[in-house]
Design a protein around this motif. Structure first.
Motif, PDB file in Angstrom:
ATOM      1  N   HIS A 119     -18.164  19.049 -14.430  1.00  0.00           N
ATOM      2  CA  HIS A 119     -18.703  20.077 -15.320  1.00  0.00           C
ATOM      3  C   HIS A 119     -18.524  19.729 -16.785  1.00  0.00           C
ATOM      4  N   LEU A 120     -17.684  18.738 -17.082  1.00  0.00           N
ATOM      5  CA  LEU A 120     -17.457  18.334 -18.473  1.00  0.00           C
ATOM      6  C   LEU A 120     -18.584  17.436 -18.959  1.00  0.00           C
ATOM      7  N   SER A 121     -18.780  17.396 -20.275  1.00  0.00           N
ATOM      8  CA  SER A 121     -19.724  16.443 -20.872  1.00  0.00           C
ATOM      9  C   SER A 121     -18.932  15.310 -21.515  1.00  0.00           C
ATOM     10  N   LEU A 122     -19.601  14.197 -21.779  1.00  0.00           N
ATOM     11  CA  LEU A 122     -18.928  13.074 -22.440  1.00  0.00           C
ATOM     12  C   LEU A 122     -18.517  13.439 -23.859  1.00  0.00           C
ATOM     13  N   TYR A 123     -19.212  14.396 -24.484  1.00  0.00           N
ATOM     14  CA  TYR A 123     -18.892  14.811 -25.850  1.00  0.00           C
ATOM     15  C   TYR A 123     -17.855  15.941 -25.890  1.00  0.00           C
ATOM     16  N   ARG A 124     -17.368  16.374 -24.732  1.00  0.00           N
ATOM     17  CA  ARG A 124     -16.357  17.434 -24.717  1.00  0.00           C
ATOM     18  C   ARG A 124     -15.091  16.923 -25.404  1.00  0.00           C
ATOM     19  N   GLU A 125     -14.632  17.648 -26.413  1.00  0.00           N
ATOM     20  CA  GLU A 125     -13.488  17.195 -27.205  1.00  0.00           C
ATOM     21  C   GLU A 125     -12.190  17.350 -26.425  1.00  0.00           C
ATOM     22  N   MET A 126     -11.335  16.345 -26.506  1.00  0.00           N
ATOM     23  CA  MET A 126     -10.096  16.340 -25.739  1.00  0.00           C
ATOM     24  C   MET A 126      -9.193  17.541 -26.032  1.00  0.00           C
ATOM     25  N   PRO A 127      -9.090  18.012 -27.288  1.00  0.00           N
ATOM     26  CA  PRO A 127      -8.204  19.164 -27.532  1.00  0.00           C
ATOM     27  C   PRO A 127      -8.633  20.435 -26.818  1.00  0.00           C
ATOM     28  N   THR A 128      -9.889  20.500 -26.340  1.00  0.00           N
ATOM     29  CA  THR A 128     -10.367  21.718 -25.683  1.00  0.00           C
ATOM     30  C   THR A 128     -10.145  21.695 -24.169  1.00  0.00           C
ATOM     31  N   LEU A 129      -9.625  20.594 -23.642  1.00  0.00           N
ATOM     32  CA  LEU A 129      -9.412  20.498 -22.193  1.00  0.00           C
ATOM     33  C   LEU A 129      -8.097  21.173 -21.802  1.00  0.00           C
ATOM     34  N   GLU A 134     -31.241   6.116 -36.281  1.00  0.00           N
ATOM     35  CA  GLU A 134     -31.556   4.828 -35.648  1.00  0.00           C
ATOM     36  C   GLU A 134     -31.175   4.841 -34.173  1.00  0.00           C
ATOM     37  N   ALA A 135     -29.974   5.340 -33.877  1.00  0.00           N
ATOM     38  CA  ALA A 135     -29.521   5.388 -32.485  1.00  0.00           C
ATOM     39  C   ALA A 135     -30.395   6.329 -31.661  1.00  0.00           C
ATOM     40  N   ARG A 136     -30.844   7.409 -32.286  1.00  0.00           N
ATOM     41  CA  ARG A 136     -31.667   8.385 -31.566  1.00  0.00           C
ATOM     42  C   ARG A 136     -33.089   7.881 -31.326  1.00  0.00           C
ATOM     43  N   SER A 137     -33.448   6.802 -32.004  1.00  0.00           N
ATOM     44  CA  SER A 137     -34.803   6.250 -31.825  1.00  0.00           C
ATOM     45  C   SER A 137     -34.867   5.273 -30.655  1.00  0.00           C
ATOM     46  N   VAL A 138     -33.722   4.994 -30.055  1.00  0.00           N
ATOM     47  CA  VAL A 138     -33.673   4.081 -28.905  1.00  0.00           C
ATOM     48  C   VAL A 138     -33.463   4.917 -27.651  1.00  0.00           C
ATOM     49  N   THR A 139     -34.339   4.749 -26.666  1.00  0.00           N
ATOM     50  CA  THR A 139     -34.289   5.616 -25.480  1.00  0.00           C
ATOM     51  C   THR A 139     -34.244   4.812 -24.183  1.00  0.00           C
ATOM     52  N   LEU A 140     -33.784   5.498 -23.154  1.00  0.00           N
ATOM     53  CA  LEU A 140     -33.844   4.994 -21.788  1.00  0.00           C
ATOM     54  C   LEU A 140     -34.407   6.120 -20.929  1.00  0.00           C
ATOM     55  N   HIS A 141     -35.518   5.879 -20.324  1.00  0.00           N
ATOM     56  CA  HIS A 141     -36.161   6.913 -19.512  1.00  0.00           C
ATOM     57  C   HIS A 141     -36.400   8.170 -20.353  1.00  0.00           C
ATOM     58  N   GLY A 142     -36.716   7.956 -21.645  1.00  0.00           N
ATOM     59  CA  GLY A 142     -37.033   9.068 -22.539  1.00  0.00           C
ATOM     60  C   GLY A 142     -35.835   9.766 -23.157  1.00  0.00           C
ATOM     61  N   LYS A 143     -34.607   9.310 -22.878  1.00  0.00           N
ATOM     62  CA  LYS A 143     -33.398   9.952 -23.397  1.00  0.00           C
ATOM     63  C   LYS A 143     -32.632   8.992 -24.309  1.00  0.00           C
ATOM     64  N   HIS A 144     -32.183   9.505 -25.483  1.00  0.00           N
ATOM     65  CA  HIS A 144     -31.316   8.672 -26.320  1.00  0.00           C
ATOM     66  C   HIS A 144     -29.856   8.937 -25.948  1.00  0.00           C
ATOM     67  N   ILE A 145     -28.950   8.144 -26.485  1.00  0.00           N
ATOM     68  CA  ILE A 145     -27.554   8.191 -26.058  1.00  0.00           C
ATOM     69  C   ILE A 145     -26.889   9.527 -26.409  1.00  0.00           C
ATOM     70  N   GLY A 146     -27.340  10.175 -27.471  1.00  0.00           N
ATOM     71  CA  GLY A 146     -26.792  11.480 -27.831  1.00  0.00           C
ATOM     72  C   GLY A 146     -27.111  12.540 -26.792  1.00  0.00           C
ATOM     73  N   GLU A 147     -28.299  12.457 -26.208  1.00  0.00           N
ATOM     74  CA  GLU A 147     -28.673  13.413 -25.154  1.00  0.00           C
ATOM     75  C   GLU A 147     -27.815  13.217 -23.910  1.00  0.00           C
ATOM     76  N   LEU A 148     -27.484  11.966 -23.608  1.00  0.00           N
ATOM     77  CA  LEU A 148     -26.609  11.696 -22.474  1.00  0.00           C
ATOM     78  C   LEU A 148     -25.192  12.221 -22.738  1.00  0.00           C
ATOM     79  N   GLY A 149     -24.775  12.159 -24.011  1.00  0.00           N
ATOM     80  CA  GLY A 149     -23.442  12.638 -24.370  1.00  0.00           C
ATOM     81  C   GLY A 149     -23.262  14.127 -24.163  1.00  0.00           C
ATOM     82  N   LEU A 150     -24.350  14.895 -24.269  1.00  0.00           N
ATOM     83  CA  LEU A 150     -24.276  16.347 -24.112  1.00  0.00           C
ATOM     84  C   LEU A 150     -24.534  16.805 -22.681  1.00  0.00           C
TER      85      LEU A 150
END
Length: 826
Positions: free
Chosen positions: A332-342, A272-288
């Protein structure tokens, strides 16, 4: 209002009843060698007392009675600490986007402005939420539907993690006749874990694994939930592999590996979340996306005229946050970058940005080496951010070794002169020029150049060209751009580049998994040795290595990876348990005649077992509830923090109880156990690399990443392995003063002289300048990096125009030449 923080009679740890007045609303740096007492003064007194006084002013902890740390203290304000071991995260669900609140803001933005699509035909719905093709009426989604941490928004298959671990049974059990017993024996499980498996599956042990009943096979692989807790599994293969990767954080030679979720493709959110876009991108794509890429994408959205005023306001706030993160060299980090890996430095800069966003004043901010993990070219913006924090009306106190930051300080407190018992005194207070002139300050002597760093006799170009090579071909891991590179063996090689340029992708995420696959038997044996005693589980944040091949492994007899990953997350874990001498010490105490008379066993000398204080269970602390999910700990009133019961404390070895031994520094322990070779071997290495100040019983979660790494290095050297061992170190100078860095360089040089190869990922130009060969990645971070932009000797990088590191090596190279001429009598 007081203009100073005034402390009299500070005496915690190694501090020797010092008196100090620290100016407020200034940028103050606490310097000194590692273990001199900086953190004791700044964190254990100023931060802890500032926090305690603030809580007591709110009517909380009014009866708190702690041990004496000082005679008096005045001038404190509410205090915020941004310390590596305080803020280090272990929850893989915590990401850069969740900690910065950007993902929550994006969720609000998508809920308000996102283009919804018909769930039947996939076509966009109109402004009235009606699909003009099939007539389907859509409902505007709530904010929670765009969050991977919410049941409404997460992908069900991976629970919002974007990935999961799988076992490749074709590789694990290639022979269909392999019995369960043979499988367990072949996995090199710890004896305790193997015995649990054998006891539980006793009647199935002689049956080939593939012939087991389906329900038993399922349980052997995945276990069953215990205590009605879905996060706790019984002993099983998955749990065994999770325990193995706890320390190394890598894929298990292709047998146990991380895979993107097949349902969400790694995007973490629901369909459902991936079916909603902004400028052709869903929120998961922005997270990566990298934060730099995200900033550019959002800037293109802000130019649209159709956005509501509410959406424009949110977008402006998000852009301000991403811009600040980019300025802090976190683009260089992404929003989905996990905190333990920093890295510790990345975590600190992220939290520093969060505090800058609050725009609060009249606070005391305490920072712990915020420049860690930064290339010299990246420090300017961070220093501006730190200064901005002060200009907002705050006091900023920084524990730091970096010359650039010390130069910027308005007031310097140098603590020493040495580490441990040889430190704990105020050596100098004042401005920079006074520090340079202070002959009693090791910091001042090294910074002023009066004491020179060690100069290695580097390999000649002819020796480098003739050396055997370890060659990586066509690496494409993470942001690497089809990289092929050869690492000369038998020498000190440095990997340089700005943050996110691909250094870790090349070495940690490509080279190391390939080496582990080649030296699998050695690695499995050592991985079992190094399992943490608390058996905590930790998920890997690493990617699978993507490279065509690795050549030259035949020239090596083994490898040793010395990363900054924690060596234990439980407060019961300490350096003694990690390096494997704690059991030996307990056996020594149990063997004493007095212990035998009282029927005391090794268990009586363990605070996890029979020796534990009955009130606190051996933790030495009691937990006080502050309301909600907030707790604070204070010293146990029964054992006074000793953790043991009185029975265990009756026994003494050379006049010392088991508690005394835990409270001793490494240097002190070497004296008392001088005749116990099995105990002191690794401790001697720790002492040589400037870690003699570390206490044997110090809880491992309180160690910095650099300290944990050097303990690992000491343990690896203590193995006394022969042949050409490749030692791989990740920023080994993290947390080191120039004095301690000099010791480290001498040790690395010894390893090379003994016929080994040493590979260091490093930003410190002092170390890079000592290398025989350098490989620089870049030119930028993230998508702007991933290429080899320069390689050669330090002088060759100086002469390479495209090199970002070369200009910072130039002055050091000239200084080295002058010192060598003096040493050679020219």
């Amino acid at each position: 209002m007081s203009k100073h923080i005034t402390i009299q009679g500070a005496c915690i740890h190694n501090l020797k009843n010092i008196d100090v007045a620290i100016p407020k609303n200034k940028l103050v740096v606490a310097s000194g060698v590692s273990g001199s007492g900086k953190s004791s003064l700044v964190f254990d007194i100023i931060f802890e007392e500032g926090r305690k006084q603030y809580l007591q002013s709110l009517g909380v902890l009014s009866d708190l009675d702690e041990e004496n740390k000082f005679d008096s203290i005045s001038g404190l304000c509410p205090t915020v600490a941004v310390q590596q071991n305080i803020i280090r995260q272990s929850n893989p669900r915590s990401t850069v986007g969740s900690r910065s609140n950007i993902l929550n803001m994006l969720a609000v933005f998508y809920a308000a402005e996102g283009q919804m699509h018909c769930s039947i035909c996939g076509k966009p719905v109109n402004e009235n939420l009606i699909c003009e093709d099939c007539g389907m009426i859509a409902e505007r989604l709530q904010t929670s539907y765009f969050s991977y941490n919410d049941a409404n928004g997460m992908c069900i298959k991976c629970s919002g993690r974007g990935s999961y671990f799988e076992i490749d049974f074709d590789k694990l059990i290639p022979d269909e006749q392999t019995t369960l017993q043979q499988l367990v024996a072949g996995l090199n499980m710890t004896s305790g874990y193997a015995n649990l498996m054998k006891r539980h599956y006793q009647k199935y042990m002689q049956i080939p694994f593939y012939e087991l009943p389906d329900e038993i096979k399922e349980e052997v692989i995945y276990g069953h939930h215990v205590n009605s807790n879905s996060n706790k599994r019984s002993f099983c293969l998955m749990r065994h592999f999770e325990m193995q990767i706890y320390k190394y954080g890598e894929d298990f030679s292709g047998v146990y590996h991380k895979s993107n979720c097949a349902d969400c493709q790694g995007y973490r959110v629901s369909e459902e979340a991936r079916s909603v876009t902004l400028h052709g991108k869903h929120i998961g794509e922005l997270g990566l996306m990298s934060i730099s890429e995200l900033h550019s994408f959002l800037q293109s959205l802000s130019a649209q005229q159709s956005l509501s005023n509410f959406a424009k306001k949110i977008l402006d706030e998000i852009l301000a946050k991403t811009q600040n993160l980019i300025h802090s060299r976190l683009g260089h980090l992404s929003l989905y970058r996990e905190m333990p890996t920093l890295s510790g430095g990345e975590i600190q800069r992220l939290f520093l940005n969060n505090h800058l966003d609050t725009k609060m004043d009249s606070l005391i901010y305490i920072l712990d080496e915020p420049t860690v993990g930064l290339h010299p070219s990246e420090k300017d913006q961070l220093l501006r951010s730190i200064n901005a924090l002060k200009e907002m009306g705050n006091s900023v106190i920084i524990v730091e070794h970096d010359k650039q930051l010390i130069d910027m300080a308005e007031h310097i407190i140098d603590i020493g002169p040495g580490a441990g018992a040889e430190g704990g005194e105020i050596v100098y207070q004042g401005d920079l020029s006074g520090l340079y002139a202070c002959n009693d300050s090791l910091t001042g002597q090294y910074l002023s150049g009066k004491t020179a760093m060690p100069i290695r006799k580097k390999k000649t170009i002819e020796e480098i060209e003739a050396a055997r090579k370890l060659s990586i071909h066509h690496a494409k891991t993470n942001n690497l751009q089809d990289v092929s590179v050869s690492l000369p063996l038998g020498m000190l090689v440095g990997i340089a580049g700005v943050s996110g340029s691909g250094k870790s992708s090349l070495i940690s995420d490509t080279l190391m998994p390939l080496l582990k696959g080649h030296f699998q038997d050695q690695w499995l044996e050592e991985a079992n040795e190094d399992l943490p005693e608390d058996n905590e589980e930790q998920e890997s944040g690493a990617s699978q290595a993507i490279a065509e091949k690795l050549e030259g492994m035949a020239h090596l007899t083994g490898f040793a990876e010395v990363s900054q990953a924690p060596i234990g997350r439980n407060s019961n874990s300490n350096p003694a348990t990690y390096i494997g001498i704690w059991d030996k010490i307990r056996k020594l105490f149990a063997s004493l005649p007095e212990a035998k008379t009282l029927d005391l066993t090794t268990g009586h000398f363990s605070f996890n077992s029979k020796g534990a204080c009955t009130e606190c269970g051996g933790s030495g602390r009691e937990k006080i509830w502050l309301g909600g999910s907030m707790f604070i700990k204070r010293t146990c009133p029964a054992c006074h923090g000793k953790r043991y019961n009185e029975e265990a404390l009756q026994i003494q070895y050379k006049g010392k109880t088991i508690v005394d031994v835990l409270e001793m520094s490494v240097s002190e322990v070497l004296e008392i156990f001088v005749d116990q070779k099995a105990i002191i071997n690794t401790l001697q290495v720790m002492d040589r690399i400037g870690m003699g100040y570390i206490k044997l019983g110090q809880a491992t979660p309180t160690l910095s990443g650099g300290e944990a790494q050097r303990i690992k290095l000491a343990k690896e050297i203590g193995r006394l392995r022969k042949g050409n061992i490749l030692y791989v170190l990740d920023e080994p100078t993290s947390g080191l003063s120039l004095y301690d860095t000099a010791k480290l360089i001498e040790l690395l040089d010894e390893l090379v002289q003994q016929g080994n190869s040493v590979l260091v990922i490093e930003h410190d130009c002092t170390v890079l300048n000592c290398c025989d060969w350098l490989i620089e990645l870049g030119p930028g971070g993230g998508s702007a990096g991933g290429n080899i932009i320069a390689e050669g000797t330090p002088q060759m990088l100086v002469e390479t125009p495209i090199s970002v590191t070369g200009p910072y090596l130039e002055n050091l190279s000239m200084l080295d030449e002058r010192i060598l001429k003096v040493q050679e009598g020219e």
